[in-house]
Design a protein around this motif. Structure first.
Motif, mmCIF file in Angstrom:
data_model
loop_
_atom_site.group_PDB
_atom_site.id
_atom_site.type_symbol
_atom_site.label_atom_id
_atom_site.label_comp_id
_atom_site.label_asym_id
_atom_site.label_seq_id
_atom_site.Cartn_x
_atom_site.Cartn_y
_atom_site.Cartn_z
ATOM 1 N N ALA A 157 34.691 -23.449 -21.842
ATOM 2 C CA ALA A 157 35.429 -22.820 -22.936
ATOM 3 C C ALA A 157 34.860 -21.462 -23.329
ATOM 4 O O ALA A 157 35.565 -20.630 -23.903
ATOM 5 N N LEU A 158 33.583 -21.222 -23.033
ATOM 6 C CA LEU A 158 32.945 -19.965 -23.402
ATOM 7 C C LEU A 158 33.251 -18.877 -22.381
ATOM 8 O O LEU A 158 33.657 -19.171 -21.251
ATOM 9 N N PRO A 159 33.092 -17.594 -22.748
ATOM 10 C CA PRO A 159 33.262 -16.513 -21.765
ATOM 11 C C PRO A 159 32.362 -16.741 -20.561
ATOM 12 O O PRO A 159 31.200 -17.126 -20.695
ATOM 13 N N ARG A 160 32.911 -16.489 -19.385
ATOM 14 C CA ARG A 160 32.178 -16.803 -18.168
ATOM 15 C C ARG A 160 31.019 -15.846 -17.944
ATOM 16 O O ARG A 160 31.163 -14.634 -18.011
ATOM 17 N N VAL A 161 29.860 -16.419 -17.654
ATOM 18 C CA VAL A 161 28.664 -15.682 -17.277
ATOM 19 C C VAL A 161 28.192 -16.245 -15.949
ATOM 20 O O VAL A 161 27.976 -17.465 -15.848
ATOM 21 N N PRO A 162 28.085 -15.430 -14.901
ATOM 22 C CA PRO A 162 27.682 -15.949 -13.585
ATOM 23 C C PRO A 162 26.426 -16.808 -13.664
ATOM 24 O O PRO A 162 25.483 -16.496 -14.388
ATOM 25 N N PHE A 163 26.435 -17.877 -12.933
ATOM 26 C CA PHE A 163 25.356 -18.865 -12.819
ATOM 27 C C PHE A 163 25.227 -19.692 -14.096
ATOM 28 O O PHE A 163 25.292 -20.908 -14.056
ATOM 29 N N TRP A 164 25.048 -19.049 -15.263
ATOM 30 C CA TRP A 164 24.859 -19.779 -16.512
ATOM 31 C C TRP A 164 26.060 -20.656 -16.831
ATOM 32 O O TRP A 164 25.913 -21.799 -17.269
ATOM 33 N N SER A 165 27.282 -20.142 -16.594
ATOM 34 C CA SER A 165 28.477 -20.929 -16.884
ATOM 35 C C SER A 165 28.570 -22.151 -15.989
ATOM 36 O O SER A 165 29.151 -23.171 -16.374
ATOM 37 N N ASP A 166 28.015 -22.056 -14.777
ATOM 38 C CA ASP A 166 28.105 -23.160 -13.825
ATOM 39 C C ASP A 166 27.023 -24.214 -14.050
ATOM 40 O O ASP A 166 27.268 -25.407 -13.900
ATOM 41 N N VAL A 167 25.815 -23.782 -14.372
ATOM 42 C CA VAL A 167 24.701 -24.730 -14.428
ATOM 43 C C VAL A 167 24.061 -24.799 -15.811
ATOM 44 O O VAL A 167 23.027 -25.446 -15.982
ATOM 45 N N VAL B 216 13.383 -35.518 -9.218
ATOM 46 C CA VAL B 216 14.672 -35.853 -8.610
ATOM 47 C C VAL B 216 15.815 -35.088 -9.272
ATOM 48 O O VAL B 216 16.639 -34.451 -8.592
ATOM 49 N N MET B 217 15.885 -35.122 -10.588
ATOM 50 C CA MET B 217 17.066 -34.614 -11.276
ATOM 51 C C MET B 217 17.103 -33.092 -11.360
ATOM 52 O O MET B 217 18.170 -32.481 -11.195
ATOM 53 N N VAL B 218 15.976 -32.457 -11.633
ATOM 54 C CA VAL B 218 15.992 -30.997 -11.754
ATOM 55 C C VAL B 218 16.392 -30.321 -10.442
ATOM 56 O O VAL B 218 17.300 -29.479 -10.429
ATOM 57 N N PRO B 219 15.767 -30.664 -9.292
ATOM 58 C CA PRO B 219 16.229 -30.052 -8.039
ATOM 59 C C PRO B 219 17.687 -30.387 -7.719
ATOM 60 O O PRO B 219 18.412 -29.533 -7.193
ATOM 61 N N ALA B 220 18.113 -31.611 -8.025
ATOM 62 C CA ALA B 220 19.505 -31.986 -7.754
ATOM 63 C C ALA B 220 20.458 -31.107 -8.549
ATOM 64 O O ALA B 220 21.490 -30.655 -8.030
ATOM 65 N N HIS B 221 20.136 -30.857 -9.810
ATOM 66 C CA HIS B 221 20.990 -29.996 -10.626
ATOM 67 C C HIS B 221 21.014 -28.565 -10.100
ATOM 68 O O HIS B 221 22.064 -27.920 -10.049
ATOM 69 N N LEU B 222 19.864 -28.054 -9.700
ATOM 70 C CA LEU B 222 19.797 -26.683 -9.221
ATOM 71 C C LEU B 222 20.524 -26.505 -7.890
ATOM 72 O O LEU B 222 21.033 -25.421 -7.590
ATOM 73 N N LEU B 223 20.582 -27.576 -7.098
ATOM 74 C CA LEU B 223 21.229 -27.491 -5.788
ATOM 75 C C LEU B 223 22.710 -27.869 -5.830
ATOM 76 O O LEU B 223 23.398 -27.736 -4.816
ATOM 77 N N SER B 224 23.199 -28.342 -6.988
ATOM 78 C CA SER B 224 24.586 -28.811 -7.049
ATOM 79 C C SER B 224 25.578 -27.682 -6.793
ATOM 80 O O SER B 224 26.636 -27.897 -6.189
ATOM 81 N N ASP B 225 25.266 -26.470 -7.241
ATOM 82 C CA ASP B 225 26.153 -25.330 -7.004
ATOM 83 C C ASP B 225 26.268 -25.043 -5.512
ATOM 84 O O ASP B 225 27.368 -24.880 -4.976
ATOM 85 N N ALA B 226 25.111 -25.015 -4.832
ATOM 86 C CA ALA B 226 25.120 -24.780 -3.384
ATOM 87 C C ALA B 226 25.830 -25.911 -2.644
ATOM 88 O O ALA B 226 26.517 -25.678 -1.644
ATOM 89 N N LEU B 227 25.682 -27.134 -3.146
ATOM 90 C CA LEU B 227 26.357 -28.271 -2.508
ATOM 91 C C LEU B 227 27.864 -28.120 -2.580
ATOM 92 O O LEU B 227 28.571 -28.342 -1.591
#
Length: 249
Positions: free
Chosen positions: A166-176, A210-221
């Motif tokens: 819902a917020l204005p899109r900011v690259p990377f931040w809006s996704d993760v 487990v969770m932090v790397p998974a979250h950081l890699l979810s965009d690339a996935l």
């Protein structure tokens, strides 16, 4: 309840209700508002899955409340309902991934499977952490409560992502952004362990590793050929229904 028990449980109590509150305020602009305006972009499975997920988070916070008040018997009774609710979240969540991708395809989204990567990670983490919490519920309470927090974070991340949409899109931040907030809860858990016990609990380390790397890699996935070119289309093909009409503009 002793002062020591109250202090020991305060972190889980505050973080649990904070996640419920943040999840609730994440929906007005992307769900409640459009619903009030008569939007037709929502469908039955989405309503059911969203309700189940919020009910799970609410029950989690209530369970922590009961534990903080040392109402162990009631905590265990509600735990049975929580196990059934966990199964319902997973049962409705799995078909939600290809269903959402199909709607993005119909709407002409340039990367229709991007959010599928996020959804797979969040649902997978929820399944793993809730399963570990169930396995450790009887004899390893400190492990249990941390795995339950991990499962709650996984659901919270998916819910809070609506706020960033819902917020204005900011690259990377809006996704993760929502994932980073969820990971901040895990970092706070480690700091809580260190302050209270002089060391980080092994379960807390496991959550972080487990969770932090998974979250950081979810965009690339979501952008990978594995999901965008293979898994995503295969899941859509398995949904033996025609793609829905694009949502009205």
């Amino acid at each position: 309840m002793t002062a020591q028990a109250a202090h020991r449980s305060r972190f889980f109590l505050v973080s649990g209700w904070a996640m419920v509150a943040l999840a609730l305020v994440s929906f007005p602009f992307t769900y409640f508002g459009p619903m009030a305006d008569g939007s037709r972009r929502f469908y039955g499975l989405l309503h059911i899955h969203g309700l189940l997920c919020f009910a799970w988070l609410l029950l989690y916070a209530w369970q922590v409340q009961l534990a903080a008040q040392r109402k162990v018997a009631r905590h265990r009774e509600w735990g049975i309902a929580g196990a059934w609710l966990t199964g319902a979240v997973l049962f409705t969540g799995v078909p939600m991934i290809p269903a959402a991708a199909m709607r993005r395809i119909a709407a002409g989204a340039p990367e229709p499977f991007l959010f599928s990567g996020y959804n797979m990670v969040d649902l997978g983490l929820f399944a793993v952490m809730s399963s570990l919490a169930l396995l450790t519920a009887s004899r390893h309470l400190e492990w249990h409560r941390r795995f339950m927090l991990g499962a709650a974070v996984a659901l919270f991340v998916a819910a809070a992502s609506r706020l960033f949409i819902a917020l204005p899109r900011v690259p990377f931040w809006s996704d993760v952004g929502s994932a980073l907030i969820g990971d901040a809860v895990l970092v706070a858990l480690a700091l809580h362990d260190r302050r209270r016990h002089g060391r980080v609990h092994p379960a807390s380390w496991l959550l972080l590793l487990v969770m932090v790397p998974a979250h950081l890699l979810s965009d690339a996935l979501g952008r990978s050929a594995l999901v965008a070119g293979s898994i995503g289309p295969a899941l859509v093909d398995m949904m033996a229904i025609a793609p829905p009409d694009p949502p009205p503009q």
